[in-house]
Design a protein around this motif. Structure first.
Motif, PDB file in Angstrom:
ATOM      1  N   ASN A  37      -5.225   7.777   5.384  1.00 49.41           N
ATOM      2  CA  ASN A  37      -3.970   7.318   4.592  1.00 49.41           C
ATOM      3  C   ASN A  37      -3.678   7.360   3.292  1.00 49.41           C
ATOM      4  O   ASN A  37      -2.601   7.539   2.863  1.00 49.41           O
ATOM      5  N   GLN A  38      -4.934   6.961   2.638  1.00 46.49           N
ATOM      6  CA  GLN A  38      -4.456   7.166   1.162  1.00 46.49           C
ATOM      7  C   GLN A  38      -4.189   8.719   0.465  1.00 46.49           C
ATOM      8  O   GLN A  38      -3.104   8.842  -0.167  1.00 46.49           O
ATOM      9  N   SER A  39      -4.971   9.597   1.267  1.00 45.46           N
ATOM     10  CA  SER A  39      -4.565  11.228   1.028  1.00 45.46           C
ATOM     11  C   SER A  39      -2.950  11.142   1.348  1.00 45.46           C
ATOM     12  O   SER A  39      -2.408  11.986   0.410  1.00 45.46           O
ATOM     13  N   TYR A  85      -0.513   9.583  -1.081  1.00 48.56           N
ATOM     14  CA  TYR A  85      -0.464  10.140  -2.320  1.00 48.56           C
ATOM     15  C   TYR A  85       0.138  11.532  -2.209  1.00 48.56           C
ATOM     16  O   TYR A  85       0.796  11.836  -3.235  1.00 48.56           O
ATOM     17  N   PHE A  95       0.892  -1.050  -0.075  1.00 46.57           N
ATOM     18  CA  PHE A  95      -0.011  -0.076   0.077  1.00 46.57           C
ATOM     19  C   PHE A  95       0.939   1.210   0.056  1.00 46.57           C
ATOM     20  O   PHE A  95       0.505   2.233  -0.741  1.00 46.57           O
ATOM     21  N   ASN A  97      -7.163   6.529  -6.316  1.00 49.19           N
ATOM     22  CA  ASN A  97      -7.446   4.705  -6.532  1.00 49.19           C
ATOM     23  C   ASN A  97      -6.736   4.488  -8.072  1.00 49.19           C
ATOM     24  O   ASN A  97      -6.267   5.312  -8.587  1.00 49.19           O
ATOM     25  N   LEU A 144      -9.101  -2.325  -0.873  1.00 49.69           N
ATOM     26  CA  LEU A 144      -8.694  -1.106  -1.604  1.00 49.69           C
ATOM     27  C   LEU A 144      -8.842  -1.135  -2.898  1.00 49.69           C
ATOM     28  O   LEU A 144      -9.344  -0.193  -3.694  1.00 49.69           O
ATOM     29  N   TRP A 150       0.770   3.632  -3.352  1.00 48.72           N
ATOM     30  CA  TRP A 150      -0.209   4.699  -3.406  1.00 48.72           C
ATOM     31  C   TRP A 150       0.886   6.168  -3.539  1.00 48.72           C
ATOM     32  O   TRP A 150       0.520   7.339  -3.779  1.00 48.72           O
ATOM     33  N   VAL A 182      -1.505   5.322  -9.318  1.00 48.15           N
ATOM     34  CA  VAL A 182      -2.624   5.826  -8.444  1.00 48.15           C
ATOM     35  C   VAL A 182      -2.938   7.299  -8.947  1.00 48.15           C
ATOM     36  O   VAL A 182      -1.929   7.732  -9.018  1.00 48.15           O
ATOM     37  N   TYR A 242     -12.431   8.795   0.346  1.00 51.66           N
ATOM     38  CA  TYR A 242     -10.985   8.270   0.751  1.00 51.66           C
ATOM     39  C   TYR A 242     -10.675   8.139   2.343  1.00 51.66           C
ATOM     40  O   TYR A 242     -11.333   8.635   3.056  1.00 51.66           O
ATOM     41  N   GLN A 243      -9.791   7.373   2.289  1.00 52.93           N
ATOM     42  CA  GLN A 243      -9.285   7.120   3.711  1.00 52.93           C
ATOM     43  C   GLN A 243      -7.903   8.042   3.771  1.00 52.93           C
ATOM     44  O   GLN A 243      -7.418   8.403   2.943  1.00 52.93           O
TER      45      GLN A 243
END
Length: 518
Positions: free
Chosen positions: A75-77, A80, A54, A292, A283, A58, A63, A72-73
């Motif tokens: 941690n994704q933001s 990224y 992950f 994503n 995810l 990301w 992505v 969004y989560q």
């Protein structure tokens, strides 16, 4: 709602298991390890239960931002945006760090106990423990360190490398020292390999997996001839016989069947499978949609992007071009999906796992081909690249025909493609030809660069969703853009210090040096 409850229960259970000290600890003092079977059992716990996929995926150009209208989560933001991660889930830095050093602690306990084993030669277990320690530290280095650059490795920060059970190492040292430690463990282990004691070899460092790891490590280390030699030992005399059987996948009925076949221990291509407590599968297949795997990336830069084997979803001989699932905001191939280990009879709570083919024949073949290109052995590289093409494409699809790659055809194709700018401002500028700024080595313009463009695109396809693309970006200084809806784009430049993802905050607060920033 039932699936969500299961997910939350799983995450809660795993979160509790991650609250241990961040460095090496004695893993289990309940019984003395003094027989071969006890050592064999303990070394099985020397594989980390954390996955770097992950964090690496990301951070990469696989992505993109689908827009503020999608959820969004956190941690994704953060990942990224190449920011420090503030959450504490199974895929976040703290959990991956803890799980990894826990595994290193188990490996160290095995190594310290082997002198007590008298009923059988413990050398094979020693080899496995050394490889587990080296593998875990290698994967940690890919996350938390810069790519290896021989001209800067004695300046870049490394990571603590514990070698004794119960004894913490509280200094990071240099990246040069870290790679020297990894290399020493690998070199000591390889002569001791013996697969005969393994009851489930695909979940352990069997010989093929061990040499595949050694090949990838030496590729990243800049030891290209060693990478070739070790890849050859892994692949054997007929690599094509071990490459993934894509025609079989074409006959399967849906994503679950494809996934089960992909991670099967009976798949020859899978040299080593590794489980992790991770929500990555969710995810990838049905997760929060803002940051994503967007279809636009598939069209412009991945499976449907123009390549010698075709383009689009129809006029494209690449098997995977027609094995994608999802929607506009999330297009995926069912390589990694959620595996649930239920903890009650009603199957309402449990642990969320991922199962990843972390070492494969296909990626090892591309490791060898890349090293061959870097040594300008283009004939050998083309043989390996064409073996990959034959395995991964069918003879015809729509108006496309399977190509046979040559120096001339590769040069012609990539010379005709537009170069992607360092700062991508619009969809029309996206593409696969991203300039290379290698870190610590150089490549010639023309044939060598063009062959690397082709090879890196194969690697990007082969390792999609597994995180290896970000390390390729770091190694080759590929400059990428993360566009953000309603905000200025973010740019990742060659040698960007953010390539070393920031350490967990509690690790820094405990006194370990943070990764520097520009």
């Amino acid at each position: 709602m039932k699936n969500l409850n299961i997910l939350l229960a799983g995450l809660g259970l795993i979160a509790l298991s991650s609250c241990n000290d961040f460095l090496d600890k004695l893993p289990d003092d309940r019984a003395e390890v003094n027989t071969f079977e006890k050592a064999k059992k303990l070394v099985a716990s020397a594989y980390s239960e954390g996955s770097p996929a992950f964090l690496m995926e990301w951070s990469s150009d696989n992505v993109m931002d689908n827009g503020k209208t999608f959820m969004y989560q956190t941690n994704q933001s953060e990942v990224y945006r190449w920011k420090p991660v503030t959450t504490d889930g199974n895929d976040d830095p703290r959990s991956v760090w803890n799980s990894s050093y826990r595994a290193v602690g188990h490996a160290n306990e095995v190594l310290a106990s082997l002198s007590k084993v008298k009923d059988r030669d413990p050398s094979p277990v020693r080899a496995e423990a050394l490889l587990c320690r080296a593998w875990t530290m290698f994967r940690l280095s890919n996350i938390f360190c810069m790519a290896y650059d021989g001209t800067k490795a004695d300046q870049y920060l490394g990571l603590p490398y514990p070698k004794e059970p119960g004894v913490s190492v509280n200094e990071r040292g240099t990246l040069k020292q870290l790679y020297e430690n990894i290399n020493a463990d690998i070199e000591e282990a390889l002569p001791l390999l013996d697969d005969s004691y393994l009851t489930a070899p695909k979940y352990h460092f069997n010989s093929r997996a061990a040499y595949a790891f050694a090949a990838r490590f030496n590729l990243y280390y800049g030891q290209w001839q060693k990478a070739i030699d070790y890849a050859t030992k892994s692949l054997g005399s007929n690599p094509s016989a071990d490459l993934r059987n894509w025609p079989h996948y074409k006959t399967l009925s849906g994503s679950i069947d494809i996934h089960n076949a992909y991670i099967s221990s009976s798949e020859k291509a899978n040299y080593m499978l590794q489980t992790a407590y991770s929500s990555l599968g969710g995810l990838i297949s049905s997760g929060a949609l803002r940051f994503n795997f967007a279809q636009l990336l598939v069209e412009k830069e991945l499976f449907w992007a123009p390549m010698p084997w075709g383009r689009g979803s129809q006029n494209n001989t690449l098997y995977q071009a027609r094995m994608l699932y999802g929607k506009t905001q999330l297009t995926f191939f069912p390589k990694i999906m959620s595996e649930i280990q239920y903890t009650n009879a009603a199957k309402t709570a449990g642990y969320i796992h991922s199962l990843d083919a972390v070492l494969t024949a296909d990626e090892t073949l591309l490791v060898r081909a890349e090293a061959e290109i870097l040594l300008k052995n283009y004939t050998a590289a083309l043989a390996d690249m064409n073996a990959w093409v034959v395995s991964h494409t069918e003879e015809t699809a729509g108006s496309a025909t399977r190509p046979t790659l040559t120096e001339a055809s590769i040069n012609s194709f990539f010379n005709g493609l537009p170069t992607v700018p360092a700062k991508v401002m619009m969809d029309a500028q996206m593409g696969i030809k991203k300039p290379l700024h290698p870190q610590g080595f150089s490549v010639e313009t023309g044939t060598q660069t063009n062959m690397l463009y082709a090879l890196l695109q194969m690697r990007r396809i082969e390792t999609w969703q597994q995180g290896l693309r970000f390390q390729d970006i770091k190694r080759y200084g590929i400059e990428i853009t993360h566009r953000i809806d309603g905000e200025d784009p973010l740019y990742f430049v060659a040698g960007d210090l953010r390539g070393a993802i920031q350490l967990p905050s509690d690790v820094i607060n405990s006194g370990l040096q943070a990764n520097p920033r520009n």
